[in-house]
Design an enzyme around this catalytic site. Sequence first.
Site, PDB file in Angstrom:
ATOM      1  CE  LYS A 127      44.341  46.868  24.925  1.00  0.00           C
ATOM      2  NZ  LYS A 127      44.266  45.545  25.526  1.00  0.00           N
ATOM      3  CE  LYS A 213      40.748  50.577  29.810  1.00  0.00           C
ATOM      4  NZ  LYS A 213      40.376  49.292  29.367  1.00  0.00           N
ATOM      5  CE  LYS A 216      45.664  44.496  34.089  1.00  0.00           C
ATOM      6  NZ  LYS A 216      45.324  43.179  33.679  1.00  0.00           N
TER       7      LYS A 216
HETATM    8  P1  TYM Z   1      41.711  43.297  31.868  1.00  0.00           P
HETATM    9  O1  TYM Z   1      42.826  42.389  32.247  1.00  0.00           O
HETATM   10  O2  TYM Z   1      42.035  44.553  31.153  1.00  0.00           O
HETATM   11  O3  TYM Z   1      40.888  43.701  33.159  1.00  0.00           O
HETATM   12  C1  TYM Z   1      40.368  42.738  34.084  1.00  0.00           C
HETATM   13  C2  TYM Z   1      39.032  43.218  34.609  1.00  0.00           C
HETATM   14  O4  TYM Z   1      39.151  44.511  35.203  1.00  0.00           O
HETATM   15  C3  TYM Z   1      38.205  45.418  34.635  1.00  0.00           C
HETATM   16  N1  TYM Z   1      38.795  46.770  34.596  1.00  0.00           N
HETATM   17  C4  TYM Z   1      38.213  47.874  35.077  1.00  0.00           C
HETATM   18  N2  TYM Z   1      37.038  48.071  35.696  1.00  0.00           N
HETATM   19  C5  TYM Z   1      36.739  49.343  36.079  1.00  0.00           C
HETATM   20  N3  TYM Z   1      37.569  50.402  35.885  1.00  0.00           N
HETATM   21  C6  TYM Z   1      38.767  50.246  35.265  1.00  0.00           C
HETATM   22  N4  TYM Z   1      39.582  51.277  35.086  1.00  0.00           N
HETATM   23  C7  TYM Z   1      39.130  48.936  34.830  1.00  0.00           C
HETATM   24  N5  TYM Z   1      40.219  48.423  34.196  1.00  0.00           N
HETATM   25  C8  TYM Z   1      40.003  47.098  34.053  1.00  0.00           C
HETATM   26  C9  TYM Z   1      37.935  44.870  33.249  1.00  0.00           C
HETATM   27  O5  TYM Z   1      36.684  45.298  32.754  1.00  0.00           O
HETATM   28  C10 TYM Z   1      37.976  43.370  33.478  1.00  0.00           C
HETATM   29  O6  TYM Z   1      36.731  42.896  33.934  1.00  0.00           O
HETATM   30  N6  TYM Z   1      39.826  40.989  27.860  1.00  0.00           N
HETATM   31  C11 TYM Z   1      39.846  41.010  29.312  1.00  0.00           C
HETATM   32  C12 TYM Z   1      40.265  39.688  29.926  1.00  0.00           C
HETATM   33  C13 TYM Z   1      39.431  38.540  29.485  1.00  0.00           C
HETATM   34  C14 TYM Z   1      38.092  38.252  29.872  1.00  0.00           C
HETATM   35  C15 TYM Z   1      37.740  37.055  29.188  1.00  0.00           C
HETATM   36  C16 TYM Z   1      37.164  38.863  30.707  1.00  0.00           C
HETATM   37  C17 TYM Z   1      39.839  37.564  28.615  1.00  0.00           C
HETATM   38  N7  TYM Z   1      38.826  36.695  28.454  1.00  0.00           N
HETATM   39  C18 TYM Z   1      36.496  36.463  29.338  1.00  0.00           C
HETATM   40  C19 TYM Z   1      35.915  38.273  30.855  1.00  0.00           C
HETATM   41  C20 TYM Z   1      35.582  37.095  30.177  1.00  0.00           C
HETATM   42  C21 TYM Z   1      40.846  42.057  29.768  1.00  0.00           C
HETATM   43  O7  TYM Z   1      41.779  42.376  29.088  1.00  0.00           O
HETATM   44  O8  TYM Z   1      40.606  42.495  31.056  1.00  0.00           O
END
Ligand code: TYM
Length: 353
Positions: A127, A213, A216
């Site tokens: 990022k 991947k 968003k």
């Molecule tokens: P975020 O918002 O990017 O994504 C949410 C969840 O979706 C999964 N994910 C994917 N899985 C498979 N293929 C993909 N292309 C893909 N894109 C996203 C992510 O692995 C995630 O599980 N930092 C985290 C949010 C967060 C969090 C936490 C998660 C904040 N605190 C505590 C777990 C525990 C995030 O930005 O996810």
Amino acid sequence: MRVVSGIQPTGNLHLGNYLGAIRNWVRMQDEMEAANRAQATGSDSAQANQCLFFLADLHAISLPHVPADLRAATREMAAALVACGIDPERSILFNQAQVHAHAELQWLLNGTARMGWLNRMTQWKDKAGKNREGQSVALFTYPVLQAADVLLYQATHVPVGEDQKQHLELARDIAQKFNNDFCAEDAPVFTLPEPIIPPEAARIMSLRDGSAKMSKSDPSEMSRINLSDDADTIMQKVKKAKTDPEVLPGEAAGLEGRPEALNLVSIYAAMSGESVDAVLARFAGEGFGKFKPALGEVLVESLRPISERFNALRADRESLDAILARGAARAREIGIPTLDAAYNALGLVRGRG
Ligand code: TYM
């Protein structure tokens, strides 16, 4: 068991989020309920197996954002999660900003996390790119807040996609070091959480580039399927998805070196609940002219009930706000004893204001 996970309320909920994480959240919510019934824990909900799912709105301020959009997106993401099957009666659904203990515990953990650990985070490197000096401090310390998110609730299991694995390993390292440095051996403050990563959909790739991947933040809408997309849009995106000129092989080994083909077949398999080999057995020798419409149909049919529920829920701001407020109150109750224990272990007394 205590299941905890979060999602950033930026942009739309897409197929990668759904297959990599949210579908597992719903599965675990249902398993927890069955386990609770079996254990007959009765009304003592603080002791029962529990699921906490949250909108990571505090994380969202680590990148430039528009405040009014963040508020609206937080509600929309809550509606999307309920549409996917998260039941606010059975799970605790809330947004981070309403539970002050997340930010507070992050500060306490900042004393334990090491600069070197954060410097190794691949998401930070991706990022920040070449402009590290110009990034917010929040983007750098983001994984410490993520550690606080799960450690606050003594999470035992954290269902996430593959891209969050490194952040959870860091959460374990922080918990371990804090317990070692500040707690008696038989009285650790934090539980070490286990990541739960679905083998069949750990990393859903972009429809335009099999090496990136699905995300968003990809500027191209054609790179991802949003759960709110209508049938025509889904069919169009699948039709335009990047592929190669070869036919499909009879088994998974034949997809090696063909990332776009592997991604589309994996999406089909994850949506239909079959193995990649079972899907290939049916389409072996066929080109994408035949496979893509079949994939589009599987997607449209499986996502239709979700997008219908989402459209019905998203306008009801009052109900969504009420769900989040109630979830936050329940989350605070569970998190405060751990926050107190962390203050005490550090030689601090938490103020009650
Ligand atoms: P975020 O918002 O990017 O994504 C949410 C969840 O979706 C999964 N994910 C994917 N899985 C498979 N293929 C993909 N292309 C893909 N894109 C996203 C992510 O692995 C995630 O599980 N930092 C985290 C949010 C967060 C969090 C936490 C998660 C904040 N605190 C505590 C777990 C525990 C995030 O930005 O996810």
